[in-house]
Write a protein that holds these residues in place. Structure first.
Motif, PDB file in Angstrom:
ATOM      1  N   LEU A  42       0.800  -1.223   0.000  1.00 29.60           N
ATOM      2  CA  LEU A  42       0.000   0.000   0.000  1.00 29.60           C
ATOM      3  C   LEU A  42       0.834   1.275   0.000  1.00 29.60           C
ATOM      4  CD1 LEU A  42      -2.789  -1.025   2.520  1.00 29.60           C
ATOM      5  CD2 LEU A  42      -2.925  -0.940   0.036  1.00 29.60           C
ATOM      6  N   VAL A  43       1.926   1.290   0.744  1.00 31.72           N
ATOM      7  CA  VAL A  43       2.724   2.510   0.893  1.00 31.72           C
ATOM      8  C   VAL A  43       3.241   3.035  -0.444  1.00 31.72           C
ATOM      9  CG1 VAL A  43       4.877   3.425   1.866  1.00 31.72           C
ATOM     10  CG2 VAL A  43       3.301   2.145   3.305  1.00 31.72           C
ATOM     11  N   GLU A  45       1.941   2.778  -3.307  1.00 30.47           N
ATOM     12  CA  GLU A  45       0.811   3.304  -4.072  1.00 30.47           C
ATOM     13  C   GLU A  45       0.410   4.688  -3.577  1.00 30.47           C
ATOM     14  OE1 GLU A  45      -0.672   2.085  -6.739  1.00 30.47           O
ATOM     15  OE2 GLU A  45       0.602   0.308  -6.775  1.00 30.47           O
ATOM     16  N   LEU A  46       0.568   4.933  -2.276  1.00 32.38           N
ATOM     17  CA  LEU A  46       0.190   6.221  -1.698  1.00 32.38           C
ATOM     18  C   LEU A  46       1.285   7.270  -1.858  1.00 32.38           C
ATOM     19  CD1 LEU A  46      -1.470   4.922   1.585  1.00 32.38           C
ATOM     20  CD2 LEU A  46      -2.613   5.698  -0.488  1.00 32.38           C
ATOM     21  N   PHE A  47       2.540   6.850  -1.690  1.00 33.40           N
ATOM     22  CA  PHE A  47       3.678   7.766  -1.777  1.00 33.40           C
ATOM     23  C   PHE A  47       4.522   7.358  -2.970  1.00 33.40           C
ATOM     24  CE2 PHE A  47       2.558   7.198   2.694  1.00 33.40           C
ATOM     25  CZ  PHE A  47       2.230   8.490   3.030  1.00 33.40           C
ATOM     26  N   LYS A  48       4.565   8.184  -3.967  1.00 36.75           N
ATOM     27  CA  LYS A  48       5.299   7.854  -5.194  1.00 36.75           C
ATOM     28  C   LYS A  48       6.787   8.131  -4.995  1.00 36.75           C
ATOM     29  CE  LYS A  48       1.382   7.135  -7.194  1.00 36.75           C
ATOM     30  NZ  LYS A  48       0.847   5.810  -7.238  1.00 36.75           N
TER      31      LYS A  48
END
Length: 103
Positions: A42-43, A45-48
């Motif tokens: 998930l991380v 996907e949230l932080f590019k």
């Protein structure tokens, strides 16, 4: 043990000479690793991160081999230290002495 084992798995482990505390420790450890793996997907996907792909499986192939080696050495050290704790007599499964929030 509170006696809830409808499939008789813990009885089989003990009858075969296994250690039920080891099985409990393994279950807790695998659950914790699964939670970290879910966060690991998930991380990104949230932080590019600009250097690597946002897709976790693609990013793993883009990381240099040296980084994978460092991760392997770190895991070996941590598992070695953890094994010294869990194989002591009277060790409680899941209790590694790390509780920074005091729960």
């Amino acid at each position: 043990d509170v006696g809830f084992d409808p499939l008789g798995i813990s009885t089989t482990i003990v009858e075969l000479g296994g250690d039920l505390n080891y099985a409990r420790e393994a279950e807790i450890t695998h659950g914790r690793i699964a939670m970290l793996a879910a966060a690991g997907f998930l991380v990104p996907e949230l932080f590019k991160f600009r250097e690597y792909s946002a897709r976790a499986l693609e990013a793993a192939t883009e990381v240099p081999v040296e980084v994978h080696g460092q991760i392997a050495v770190f895991v070996l050290i941590v598992e070695g230290l953890r094994s010294q704790i869990i194989y002591k007599d009277g060790a409680i499964p899941g209790d590694h002495g790390f509780d920074p929030l005091g729960f």
